[in-house]
Design a protein around this motif. Structure first.
Motif, short mmCIF file in Angstrom:
data_model
loop_
_atom_site.label_atom_id
_atom_site.label_comp_id
_atom_site.label_asym_id
_atom_site.label_seq_id
_atom_site.Cartn_x
_atom_site.Cartn_y
_atom_site.Cartn_z
N LYS A 6 54.74 50.79 35.88
CA LYS A 6 53.66 50.87 36.88
C LYS A 6 52.36 51.35 36.06
O LYS A 6 52.40 52.25 35.16
CB LYS A 6 53.88 51.84 37.73
CG LYS A 6 54.62 51.12 38.87
CD LYS A 6 54.47 52.09 40.26
CE LYS A 6 55.19 51.33 41.31
NZ LYS A 6 55.13 52.04 42.49
N ASP A 7 51.24 50.92 36.25
CA ASP A 7 50.06 51.30 35.69
C ASP A 7 48.78 51.24 36.71
O ASP A 7 48.54 50.11 37.24
CB ASP A 7 49.49 50.14 34.53
CG ASP A 7 48.45 50.38 33.85
OD1 ASP A 7 47.83 51.75 33.97
OD2 ASP A 7 47.87 49.87 32.81
N PRO A 8 48.42 52.39 36.92
CA PRO A 8 47.35 52.37 38.23
C PRO A 8 46.03 51.67 38.00
O PRO A 8 45.27 51.54 38.66
CB PRO A 8 47.25 53.97 38.30
CG PRO A 8 47.54 54.32 37.06
CD PRO A 8 48.73 53.55 36.69
N PRO A 39 45.84 46.92 38.94
CA PRO A 39 46.48 46.93 40.56
C PRO A 39 47.60 46.00 40.71
O PRO A 39 48.60 46.01 41.51
CB PRO A 39 45.39 46.75 41.49
CG PRO A 39 44.33 47.31 40.51
CD PRO A 39 44.74 47.21 39.14
N ALA A 73 50.52 47.31 39.21
CA ALA A 73 51.20 48.41 39.86
C ALA A 73 51.95 47.87 41.21
O ALA A 73 52.93 48.67 41.45
CB ALA A 73 50.07 49.21 40.15
N ARG A 74 51.04 47.00 41.85
CA ARG A 74 51.76 46.62 43.05
C ARG A 74 52.97 45.83 42.85
O ARG A 74 54.10 45.78 43.53
CB ARG A 74 50.85 45.52 43.68
CG ARG A 74 51.14 45.05 45.03
CD ARG A 74 50.13 44.33 45.84
NE ARG A 74 49.95 43.10 45.01
CZ ARG A 74 48.74 42.29 45.19
NH1 ARG A 74 48.04 42.64 46.00
NH2 ARG A 74 48.51 41.33 44.30
N LYS A 76 52.01 52.50 49.16
CA LYS A 76 52.07 52.91 47.72
C LYS A 76 51.00 51.85 47.11
O LYS A 76 50.47 52.38 46.25
CB LYS A 76 53.37 52.28 47.36
CG LYS A 76 54.60 53.09 46.85
CD LYS A 76 55.69 52.41 46.33
CE LYS A 76 56.98 53.67 46.22
NZ LYS A 76 58.17 53.00 45.83
N ASP A 136 47.94 52.96 44.47
CA ASP A 136 47.44 52.43 43.28
C ASP A 136 46.04 51.80 43.26
O ASP A 136 45.42 51.84 42.25
CB ASP A 136 48.49 51.16 43.09
CG ASP A 136 49.96 51.60 42.91
OD1 ASP A 136 50.96 50.80 43.31
OD2 ASP A 136 50.14 52.70 42.41
N TRP A 137 45.50 51.31 44.46
CA TRP A 137 44.17 50.93 44.37
C TRP A 137 43.35 52.03 44.47
O TRP A 137 42.33 51.96 43.86
CB TRP A 137 43.95 50.16 45.83
CG TRP A 137 44.51 48.71 45.74
CD1 TRP A 137 45.51 48.29 46.67
CD2 TRP A 137 44.30 47.53 44.86
NE1 TRP A 137 45.75 46.99 46.14
CE2 TRP A 137 44.88 46.59 45.22
CE3 TRP A 137 43.41 47.43 43.73
CZ2 TRP A 137 44.78 45.14 44.51
CZ3 TRP A 137 43.29 46.35 43.18
CH2 TRP A 137 44.10 45.19 43.48
N HIS A 139 38.09 47.93 44.57
CA HIS A 139 39.17 48.64 44.53
C HIS A 139 39.63 49.22 45.90
O HIS A 139 40.78 49.09 46.66
CB HIS A 139 39.61 49.19 43.45
CG HIS A 139 39.71 48.50 42.13
ND1 HIS A 139 40.46 47.38 41.92
CD2 HIS A 139 39.28 49.15 40.95
CE1 HIS A 139 40.37 47.02 40.52
NE2 HIS A 139 39.61 47.91 39.96
#
Length: 195
Positions: free
Chosen positions: A34-36, A39, A42-43, A64, A68-69, A109
């Motif tokens: 996951k990488d915020p 997105p 992350a999603r 969740k 992330d957004w 975002h």
């Protein structure tokens, strides 16, 4: 992940894992972190924790995604703040424009968050107020005014948005007065008449 044959598992967990792999898109089946700030990653990212909780409801997954957004929006806002601090001297206009673009990305975002909580609304208000200041720097007062209004809708106590809204009203009113004066002068001719 290891294949099912090498992994001893109970019938329930094997069934749950098999059904999850059938419903997941092919790019989700591989290991991704996951990488915020991204997105989409992350999603769609997966982890061992997610595979063990496949029976969660869609509402929890939506929350969740919202988080992330939010993280991605805050990152863009902070990048915009850093850019805005550099808006001095000969780089004033270019850095203001660059910061405004980053704030716009942050707002995009934030728009993807389905049900923003109070802290998210405060972030949205701050971002609108910051973009309003950039627009004031670029002499785009109507755009700045629109962002001030949006900021105050998200957080009515945002004093910077209130102040900037007032500045926009004064600038827009001043522009209208100048426009009316110049039109009046044009109608009278080149020599003004005393009344």
């Amino acid at each position: 992940r290891r294949p099912f044959a090498t992994k001893p598992a109970s019938p329930d967990s094997a069934t749950r894992h098999a059904s999850a792999s059938k419903t997941a898109p092919k790019d989700v089946q591989g290991d991704q972190q996951k990488d915020p700030t991204h997105p989409e990653k992350a999603r769609h990212g997966s982890s061992d924790d997610e595979s063990s909780s496949e029976s969660d409801s869609d509402g929890a997954e939506g929350a969740k995604v919202g988080i992330d957004w939010l993280a991605a929006g805050i990152k863009c806002k902070e990048d915009g703040n850093a850019e805005f601090r550099l808006a001095k001297g000969e780089h004033f206009m270019s850095r203001s424009k660059s910061a405004a673009e980053l704030y716009s990305q942050a707002l995009e975002h934030f728009k993807r968050i389905v049900s923003p909580d109070q802290e998210t609304k405060l972030e949205i208000a701050r971002t609108h107020a910051n973009r309003a200041q950039c627009m004031i720097n670029l002499s785009q007062h109507q755009d700045a005014l629109d962002h001030c209004v949006s900021a105050l809708q998200a957080d009515p106590t945002n004093w910077k948005a209130s102040l900037r809204q007032s500045l926009c009203h004064v600038s827009i009113a001043g522009s209208l007065v100048k426009k009316i004066d110049s039109e009046t002068e044009a109608k009278r001719g080149s020599k003004p008449q005393n009344e």
